[in-house]
Design an enzyme around this catalytic site. Structure first.
Site, PDB file in Angstrom:
ATOM      1  N   TYR A 119       0.846  -1.208   0.000  1.00 36.19           N
ATOM      2  CA  TYR A 119       0.000   0.000   0.000  1.00 36.19           C
ATOM      3  C   TYR A 119       0.882   1.260   0.000  1.00 36.19           C
ATOM      4  O   TYR A 119       0.691   2.179  -0.799  1.00 36.19           O
ATOM      5  CB  TYR A 119      -0.916  -0.047   1.232  1.00 36.19           C
ATOM      6  CG  TYR A 119      -1.454   1.278   1.706  1.00 36.19           C
ATOM      7  CD1 TYR A 119      -2.506   1.898   1.035  1.00 36.19           C
ATOM      8  CD2 TYR A 119      -0.915   1.913   2.827  1.00 36.19           C
ATOM      9  CE1 TYR A 119      -3.009   3.123   1.469  1.00 36.19           C
ATOM     10  CE2 TYR A 119      -1.411   3.125   3.262  1.00 36.19           C
ATOM     11  CZ  TYR A 119      -2.448   3.722   2.579  1.00 36.19           C
ATOM     12  OH  TYR A 119      -2.931   4.936   3.019  1.00 36.19           O
TER      13      TYR A 119
ATOM     14  N   LYS B  19       1.414   4.437  -2.543  1.00 40.04           N
ATOM     15  CA  LYS B  19       1.238   5.836  -2.134  1.00 40.04           C
ATOM     16  C   LYS B  19       2.452   6.657  -2.575  1.00 40.04           C
ATOM     17  O   LYS B  19       2.327   7.810  -2.978  1.00 40.04           O
ATOM     18  CB  LYS B  19       1.033   5.969  -0.618  1.00 40.04           C
ATOM     19  CG  LYS B  19      -0.230   5.359  -0.058  1.00 40.04           C
ATOM     20  CD  LYS B  19      -1.512   5.898  -0.655  1.00 40.04           C
ATOM     21  CE  LYS B  19      -1.858   7.311  -0.255  1.00 40.04           C
ATOM     22  NZ  LYS B  19      -3.198   7.732  -0.815  1.00 40.04           N
TER      23      LYS B  19
HETATM   24  P1  NAD Z   1     -11.475   4.964   3.113  1.00 44.10           P
HETATM   25  O1  NAD Z   1     -11.257   3.541   2.725  1.00 44.10           O
HETATM   26  O2  NAD Z   1     -12.447   5.252   4.215  1.00 44.10           O
HETATM   27  O3  NAD Z   1     -11.959   5.781   1.821  1.00 44.10           O
HETATM   28  C1  NAD Z   1     -11.450   5.505   0.552  1.00 44.10           C
HETATM   29  C2  NAD Z   1     -12.586   5.662  -0.463  1.00 44.10           C
HETATM   30  O4  NAD Z   1     -12.064   5.381  -1.782  1.00 44.10           O
HETATM   31  C3  NAD Z   1     -13.752   4.678  -0.229  1.00 44.10           C
HETATM   32  O5  NAD Z   1     -14.979   5.389  -0.093  1.00 44.10           O
HETATM   33  C4  NAD Z   1     -13.733   3.791  -1.463  1.00 44.10           C
HETATM   34  O6  NAD Z   1     -15.018   3.363  -1.882  1.00 44.10           O
HETATM   35  C5  NAD Z   1     -13.070   4.699  -2.505  1.00 44.10           C
HETATM   36  N1  NAD Z   1     -12.502   3.917  -3.603  1.00 44.10           N
HETATM   37  C6  NAD Z   1     -11.783   2.761  -3.517  1.00 44.10           C
HETATM   38  N2  NAD Z   1     -11.485   2.302  -4.735  1.00 44.10           N
HETATM   39  C7  NAD Z   1     -12.016   3.185  -5.632  1.00 44.10           C
HETATM   40  C8  NAD Z   1     -12.039   3.243  -7.053  1.00 44.10           C
HETATM   41  N3  NAD Z   1     -11.492   2.276  -7.814  1.00 44.10           N
HETATM   42  N4  NAD Z   1     -12.666   4.277  -7.652  1.00 44.10           N
HETATM   43  C9  NAD Z   1     -13.268   5.240  -6.900  1.00 44.10           C
HETATM   44  N5  NAD Z   1     -13.277   5.240  -5.545  1.00 44.10           N
HETATM   45  C10 NAD Z   1     -12.663   4.225  -4.924  1.00 44.10           C
HETATM   46  O7  NAD Z   1     -10.038   5.570   3.397  1.00 44.10           O
HETATM   47  P2  NAD Z   1      -9.611   6.855   4.275  1.00 44.10           P
HETATM   48  O8  NAD Z   1      -9.098   6.369   5.567  1.00 44.10           O
HETATM   49  O9  NAD Z   1     -10.705   7.873   4.252  1.00 44.10           O
HETATM   50  O10 NAD Z   1      -8.363   7.381   3.441  1.00 44.10           O
HETATM   51  C11 NAD Z   1      -8.440   8.547   2.626  1.00 44.10           C
HETATM   52  C12 NAD Z   1      -7.044   8.896   2.123  1.00 44.10           C
HETATM   53  O11 NAD Z   1      -6.184   9.176   3.224  1.00 44.10           O
HETATM   54  C13 NAD Z   1      -6.363   7.777   1.331  1.00 44.10           C
HETATM   55  O12 NAD Z   1      -5.687   8.347   0.232  1.00 44.10           O
HETATM   56  C14 NAD Z   1      -5.373   7.172   2.307  1.00 44.10           C
HETATM   57  O13 NAD Z   1      -4.270   6.609   1.650  1.00 44.10           O
HETATM   58  C15 NAD Z   1      -4.996   8.404   3.106  1.00 44.10           C
HETATM   59  N6  NAD Z   1      -4.508   8.110   4.462  1.00 44.10           N
HETATM   60  C16 NAD Z   1      -5.341   7.528   5.387  1.00 44.10           C
HETATM   61  C17 NAD Z   1      -4.873   7.287   6.681  1.00 44.10           C
HETATM   62  C18 NAD Z   1      -5.772   6.692   7.752  1.00 44.10           C
HETATM   63  O14 NAD Z   1      -5.300   6.472   8.870  1.00 44.10           O
HETATM   64  N7  NAD Z   1      -7.053   6.439   7.491  1.00 44.10           N
HETATM   65  C19 NAD Z   1      -3.559   7.627   7.009  1.00 44.10           C
HETATM   66  C20 NAD Z   1      -2.733   8.217   6.049  1.00 44.10           C
HETATM   67  C21 NAD Z   1      -3.229   8.457   4.772  1.00 44.10           C
END
Ligand code: NAD
Length: 249
Positions: A145, A149
């Site tokens: 993952y 990123k």
């Molecule tokens: P999440 O899984 O809740 O949300 C991700 C969304 O992307 C989901 O609603 C999913 O349906 C959508 N998605 C997945 N595949 C898709 C596709 N092919 N086409 C369109 N949409 C698609 O994740 P999150 O925790 O809200 O993360 C949001 C961002 O923050 C991400 O980029 C993640 O890498 C980054 N991030 C998250 C964390 C954390 O702790 N949650 C930490 C660092 C970075």
């Protein structure tokens, strides 16, 4: 003034997700944006237009970007344990999907792209103390993952100035807050299974967790800063996002 009453059309990829939903709340509360969500599942949010689409489809992405001024690219494939099947999915969504967003921005003359990256892009498994953005990317990312990123972030930052597109990458660490689907539920589930009885090391290690509302707020601030275009100070750069005081809205 009249000009300030004109709202910008923005697209939030992953707007049905944890961070995306908080971002939508804040974008709407700012009064500056008309918000469109692009997600593979329905956001169920009656306040916004949701396009149910797949980032892996360049045509769907390009069509969704028509008339958009600002893109918040928050979508990610779920960072579950990597096996061959979801490695392909992870690459296709996080890397090719990000390229589709960039290409769509260029074709549709979008000005601003804010990419949600991750603090783990610099984590090589060693302690990071007072690390800043001058750190290089991890040579050996902790998981697949994170590898995707890094690739996504590189694509976004190297596309700054491509046909006038201004880009920035935001790197939160662990995110917590209302509607957290992962961090706290997983911790509680592990505790219930009796998996949290042991401490590895001194127990004094620190880990950065950031409130989801602050991470969302950072996205609005980044978009504001990029109003100056490709010559904005932050354009083409990555920023760690960490906690100060909770930002009310
Ligand atoms: P999440 O899984 O809740 O949300 C991700 C969304 O992307 C989901 O609603 C999913 O349906 C959508 N998605 C997945 N595949 C898709 C596709 N092919 N086409 C369109 N949409 C698609 O994740 P999150 O925790 O809200 O993360 C949001 C961002 O923050 C991400 O980029 C993640 O890498 C980054 N991030 C998250 C964390 C954390 O702790 N949650 C930490 C660092 C970075």
């Amino acid at each position: 003034t009249r000009a300030s009453a004109v709202k910008k059309k923005c697209l939030v990829t992953g707007g049905a997700g944890f961070l995306g939903k908080h971002l939508v709340d804040r974008l709407l509360a700012s009064g500056k944006y008309d918000v469109v969500v692009f997600d593979i599942r329905d956001s169920g949010d009656p306040r916004v237009n949701t396009i149910v689409g797949d980032l892996r489809d360049p045509k769907q992405v390009e069509d969704a970007l028509a008339g958009v001024e600002v893109v918040f690219h928050c979508a990610t494939a779920a960072p579950a344990a990597a096996n061959t099947a979801n490695k392909t999915l992870m690459y296709d969504v996080n890397v090719k999907g990000t390229q589709n967003i960039i290409d769509g921005c260029v074709t549709q003359s979008v000005n601003t792209l804010v990419y949600t990256s991750s603090a783990s892009v610099v984590f090589d498994g060693k302690d990071l103390i007072n690390a800043d953005e001058s750190m290089p990317y991890a040579q050996k990312p902790i998981d697949y993952y994170t590898e995707t990123k890094i690739l996504g972030e590189r694509l976004v930052l190297s596309s700054n100035k491509r046909s006038g597109l201004a880009t920035v990458a935001l790197r939160p660490s662990g995110i917590f807050g209302e509607h957290d689907p992962l961090l706290v539920p997983l911790t509680v589930a592990n505790a219930k299974k009796g998996k949290m009885k042991y401490i590895i090391g001194s127990g004094k290690n620190l880990m950065d967790f950031t409130y989801v509302g602050n991470v969302a707020q950072a996205h609005l601030l980044a978009a504001d800063a990029l109003e100056k275009g490709t010559h904005a100070k932050c354009a083409g750069k990555a920023y760690f996002i960490t906690n100060a005081d909770p930002q009310p809205f």
